[in-house]
Structures are given as structure tokens and as C-alpha cells.
Design a protein around this motif. Sequence first.
Motif, mmCIF file in Angstrom:
data_model
loop_
_atom_site.group_PDB
_atom_site.id
_atom_site.type_symbol
_atom_site.label_atom_id
_atom_site.label_comp_id
_atom_site.label_asym_id
_atom_site.label_seq_id
_atom_site.Cartn_x
_atom_site.Cartn_y
_atom_site.Cartn_z
ATOM 1 N N PHE A 160 0.798 -1.210 0.000
ATOM 2 C CA PHE A 160 0.000 0.000 0.000
ATOM 3 C C PHE A 160 0.838 1.271 0.000
ATOM 4 N N SER A 161 2.141 1.131 -0.224
ATOM 5 C CA SER A 161 3.032 2.292 -0.260
ATOM 6 C C SER A 161 2.882 3.024 -1.591
ATOM 7 N N SER A 162 2.631 4.323 -1.524
ATOM 8 C CA SER A 162 2.550 5.152 -2.725
ATOM 9 C C SER A 162 3.936 5.688 -3.064
ATOM 10 N N ASP A 163 4.069 6.283 -4.253
ATOM 11 C CA ASP A 163 5.333 6.921 -4.596
ATOM 12 C C ASP A 163 5.663 8.017 -3.588
ATOM 13 N N GLU A 164 4.651 8.735 -3.117
ATOM 14 C CA GLU A 164 4.879 9.772 -2.111
ATOM 15 C C GLU A 164 5.393 9.157 -0.807
ATOM 16 N N ASP A 165 4.814 8.010 -0.420
ATOM 17 C CA ASP A 165 5.305 7.317 0.780
ATOM 18 C C ASP A 165 6.772 6.957 0.630
ATOM 19 N N LEU A 166 7.123 6.419 -0.532
ATOM 20 C CA LEU A 166 8.504 6.026 -0.770
ATOM 21 C C LEU A 166 9.439 7.237 -0.714
ATOM 22 N N ALA A 167 9.016 8.335 -1.310
ATOM 23 C CA ALA A 167 9.868 9.525 -1.369
ATOM 24 C C ALA A 167 10.102 10.124 0.010
ATOM 25 N N ASN A 168 9.151 9.937 0.935
ATOM 26 C CA ASN A 168 9.253 10.547 2.261
ATOM 27 C C ASN A 168 9.750 9.580 3.334
ATOM 28 N N ALA A 169 10.061 8.354 2.965
ATOM 29 C CA ALA A 169 10.417 7.324 3.939
ATOM 30 C C ALA A 169 11.866 7.458 4.407
ATOM 31 N N ASP A 170 12.157 6.792 5.511
ATOM 32 C CA ASP A 170 13.537 6.624 5.933
ATOM 33 C C ASP A 170 14.223 5.613 5.020
ATOM 34 N N THR A 171 15.530 5.564 5.094
ATOM 35 C CA THR A 171 16.296 4.603 4.302
ATOM 36 C C THR A 171 17.391 3.990 5.157
ATOM 37 N N SER A 172 17.716 2.733 4.875
ATOM 38 C CA SER A 172 18.839 2.080 5.559
ATOM 39 C C SER A 172 20.153 2.333 4.827
ATOM 40 N N CYS A 173 20.115 3.042 3.704
ATOM 41 C CA CYS A 173 21.337 3.314 2.943
ATOM 42 C C CYS A 173 22.161 4.394 3.648
ATOM 43 N N GLN A 174 23.469 4.237 3.631
ATOM 44 C CA GLN A 174 24.344 5.226 4.261
ATOM 45 C C GLN A 174 24.197 6.579 3.589
ATOM 46 N N ASN A 175 24.077 6.583 2.268
ATOM 47 C CA ASN A 175 23.815 7.825 1.543
ATOM 48 C C ASN A 175 22.316 8.094 1.624
ATOM 49 N N GLN A 176 21.929 9.091 2.400
ATOM 50 C CA GLN A 176 20.514 9.345 2.650
ATOM 51 C C GLN A 176 19.768 9.837 1.418
ATOM 52 N N GLY A 177 20.486 10.137 0.356
ATOM 53 C CA GLY A 177 19.832 10.487 -0.901
ATOM 54 C C GLY A 177 19.304 9.280 -1.649
ATOM 55 N N ASP A 178 19.665 8.086 -1.173
ATOM 56 C CA ASP A 178 19.191 6.847 -1.812
ATOM 57 C C ASP A 178 18.074 6.241 -0.970
ATOM 58 N N ARG A 179 16.850 6.512 -1.368
ATOM 59 C CA ARG A 179 15.691 5.905 -0.734
ATOM 60 C C ARG A 179 15.111 4.796 -1.614
ATOM 61 N N SER A 180 15.946 4.259 -2.476
ATOM 62 C CA SER A 180 15.491 3.203 -3.383
ATOM 63 C C SER A 180 15.086 1.958 -2.608
ATOM 64 N N THR A 181 14.231 1.174 -3.204
ATOM 65 C CA THR A 181 13.775 -0.092 -2.641
ATOM 66 C C THR A 181 14.520 -1.230 -3.315
ATOM 67 N N TYR A 182 15.196 -2.046 -2.525
ATOM 68 C CA TYR A 182 15.887 -3.237 -3.009
ATOM 69 C C TYR A 182 15.305 -4.424 -2.239
ATOM 70 N N TYR A 183 14.736 -5.399 -2.939
ATOM 71 C CA TYR A 183 14.181 -6.537 -2.196
ATOM 72 C C TYR A 183 14.246 -7.830 -2.999
ATOM 73 N N TRP A 184 14.261 -8.934 -2.236
ATOM 74 C CA TRP A 184 14.410 -10.264 -2.803
ATOM 75 C C TRP A 184 13.779 -11.272 -1.837
ATOM 76 N N PRO A 185 13.394 -12.459 -2.312
ATOM 77 C CA PRO A 185 12.850 -13.469 -1.389
ATOM 78 C C PRO A 185 13.909 -13.920 -0.404
ATOM 79 N N VAL A 186 13.484 -14.145 0.832
ATOM 80 C CA VAL A 186 14.434 -14.593 1.845
ATOM 81 C C VAL A 186 14.905 -16.014 1.540
ATOM 82 N N LEU A 187 16.099 -16.344 2.038
ATOM 83 C CA LEU A 187 16.555 -17.728 2.099
ATOM 84 C C LEU A 187 16.238 -18.255 3.496
#
Length: 510
Positions: free
Chosen positions: A282-309
Motif C-alpha cells: 500500500f506504499s505510494s510513490d509519495e510514501d517512498l519519497a518521504n520514507a527513511d532509508t537504511s542506505c548510508q547515503n541518505q539520498g538513496d531511498r530506493s527499494t531493493y528486495y528479494w525473497p528470503v533464504l
Amino acid sequence: MGRNTRKRRTPLATKIVAGAAALAVGGGGLVWANFYASAHEEHGGHNRTRSAGAQVATIDCPDVGQKIRDVPDRARGEVDGELATMDSQITNAYQRLATTRRAQAGDSQFVQNSILGPLKDRRKAIIDRIQLEINRAGGRADDNLDELAACQGRPADQQQNGDGQDGDGQDGDGQDGGGQDDGQDQDGQNGDGQGQDDNGNGVAGPVADDFIDINDVQPNSRNSRNGLAADGDGGSTGTFTTDCGVNENNLFNSDNLIAAPGVDNGAHHTHDYVGNQDNDAFSSDEDLANADTSCQNQGDRSTYYWPVLRLQDGTQEFDANDQGGGAEGNIGKILKPAQAELKFVGSRQGDVVAMPKFLRIITGDAKSFTNGDANANTSWSCSGFEDRQVTDKYPLCPEGSQVLRTTNFQSCWDGQNIDSANHRDHMAFVQEDGSCPEGFQAVPQLQVRLAYDIPTPTVENGQVRNPYAVDSFPEQLHKPITDHNDFINVMDEDLMNEVVDCINRGEDCQ
């Protein structure tokens, strides 16, 4: 271990699947029956005679989503929702397949009459709605989509057919009779709780044949039409590495924001997330743009995801009884990567251009076991053996060597769209010479390398003990070929320009 706890609605389709799954849960996982019917069976002992004929192991349905083209933007949400409902129907049908083995042994037409036939009717109704939604929005639906309604049963030893379209016949007629009980086979393992094909853990897959000793893999032998590295000695030779951690924040869910937006449990398996911290259906583009990020460079709020092992060691994870987790056959200890390297590289043929914000890319295919390998991509290997890559096997690595999952994403963009109806057509892989197909332009190629510390499973007498496996749709049987990776670009404009400039200048940046 934690999870994404954002409150979400539970659609009726999910509740129906949950009800069916509740009948099939044993030991924290989906109960699985042997792939072979038993002509003679003594429930109190270990003497049994197996038929030579293969029983239906899973359900193989044409992937309607990959066949759809030219869906008007205002109809895409509805179409994606309908496709997610079709996925739930397959999951429900598979669960019924896995819990009615005695009935199947007593009636060679049970699978066709009670599972595949009704499934075809339900899929046909959804296809009709999809066509109506496309036409109402001003598009022109493919009149031939009805041909994709029928599914088939696939025996355990049948290879993927490449397109999943072999009509609606049943491939399970080699079953010996002898069972008159049409109830559910809740013991799942022919009475003694130790099935030949479930490794004794109560779920289907992985099996011994899904593993290979890395020493038995020939160097440089991987045959894949996808996943070519875009970078090389010519063109734009720089790199940009972003450090986003290994999901230390325990952000997990079984949604799929790209393929099934607005649908709870759209993936039917659990994902690891790094980068953007507001990732659910249910995350919108606006939600993504305003979210926190785990990336050290705070300008990267990109989403990276994969199925767990997961290591199938009996661990009861947070989702042991949930949809997407144990209730759908994804069981055991979730394994975090020891390292997650996220690197962007250039093009062998020239400069790259900036990715548009909110560009979505899916690489690999979560349904490759039934769809065939046309979109399979992720490679498996071991550290120290990286010239030996496999797509359809899990590697058995020597002591001290890590299990590696590597992915080279599509890096050719159509120059116009951040997504497409089937979530693939707006992107393309580079060609053999590193160039993009006509009409596409090169963007930075994302390369993901995940390294895991996993105790090496043992294979004895045709069974694998303590296997690890990628989370999957239930009917995909945890096959390694179903591994996949997802990305949404949410870098700010300044950072994306920095990435492009660095790559085009031939520098290594982070």
C-alpha cells in the motif's frame, strides 16, 4: 525476528486461502504428500510398494500477467488486483492437491474433476473481468486470453514446458488405485511422517536433485539468455556502490509492491528489504519519497528486495503460521546475508543516462519452475568458485565458502515508462555486444551480490538433510530457478546525476 507491522486490510481472497491453508498446516508448514501413489501400504511399518507412475506433484498454469500488453494506466490497478487473485486461486488449488493424496489414489480423475476443472472455470471468470476492465479504460484486450484459463497437473519428474500451456488434461493417470478415502491425507508422508520427497520436514522441496556440488559445475558453463553484465573494457567503465546494509531493521513482508500493488500477501512468500523503509503493498510513490532509508547515503531511498533464504531446520520464525510463511510452505530459519553488495555499472557501448525516479524493475521470475526459463536470471555460486554459476541448482559449498546469489538487472530503458503492464516490457537486457535493443537507451545497471554463511546440507540416499531454500509461491516447490530480485529507484535527482557522472567518467564511487 521482526517484520513489517504496518496495518493492512485482509481481502476476502486472502481469507479464503488462509482457511484452506489452516487445514494443511503441520509442524509449522504446509503438509506434503509423496509424489507417488502407493499400491500397497502398511501405515504401522515401513513396507510399501510404490507405483511406477508419477503422481501430480504441482499445478502448472499459464502466466496471464506476462501475456498482457497495452493496459491503460487507469486500469492497471484493477488488472494487477485480478492477477493477484489468480495467484491466490493457484495457491488454494495447490494446497488442495497436496492434501487429497488418498482421494487421488482412489480416483484417477480426481485431480481433473475436483481441482483443475473448477480452477479453469474460476480463471476464466477473472480473465473475462480483465478483458472488460481493459476495454472499459479505452484499451483493446487480447481476445485470445481465454486460451490461458486451463491449467495442468505436472508430475514431479516432468521438466518445465516453457510456456505452461498444454491444455487442461491431467498428467496423473499413472496412479494405482486402492484408496477409497476421499478425505484429506493429513499425515502427508504415507503414515509414518517420513516422506521420501519432503525430507521429513512436512513441505514440498527442495529435494536432493535441486542441489549440486560446486566442484561438479563446469567453469564458465552457465547458459542464460539473461543477466549479461553491461560493463566491460569499453564505454562507461565506472561504478557506483551504495551501502544499504543487510536488513538489520528486520523489515519483512509477503507483499509485492511492483507486481501486486494494493494486495496483501501478493507474493505468497516473504521478502527481505534494504534501502527504503516503507515497503508494503500500500506504499505510494509519495510514501517512498518521504520514507527513511537504511542506505548510508541518505539520498538513496530506493527499494531493493528479494525473497528470503531459509534453513529448513525446524525453527519457528515470526511467520511460522502466517500466509506467505509457514502456512504456505515457507518454513525454517530466515537467513540474512552476511554481505549485500549493491553496485551500479555502465555500458560497454557508451555513456549511460539517468534512471527516472520511481522506475520499477523485476528481474528473474518467481514462477520459472512452471513458466519455463525465459525470464530466469539469478545465479548461484560459492565464494572462491565464482567462475562456476548455476541457475537451476543450489550449490553445495565446501567448508569456509559462502553461498552466493548474484543478479545483473536489465539496463536498457524504453525512455518513456517507469513501469509496463506486465512489469517487463519497459526494460530490456543488453545484447551480446553490450548494446541496447533498438528504441532503448542504457541506464546504470544494478548488480546485486548476496553472500550467506550457510552450513552445507548433506545428501544421502537420495534425500537432502537440513536444506536451505529460497522462499517461493507454494506450487513452485522452492526451486532455485524461481529466485528473483526487485528494485524501485527512489534516488534524489542530485544523487542519480552523481551516479551517472561517476560511471561515465570511469571512476569508482560510493
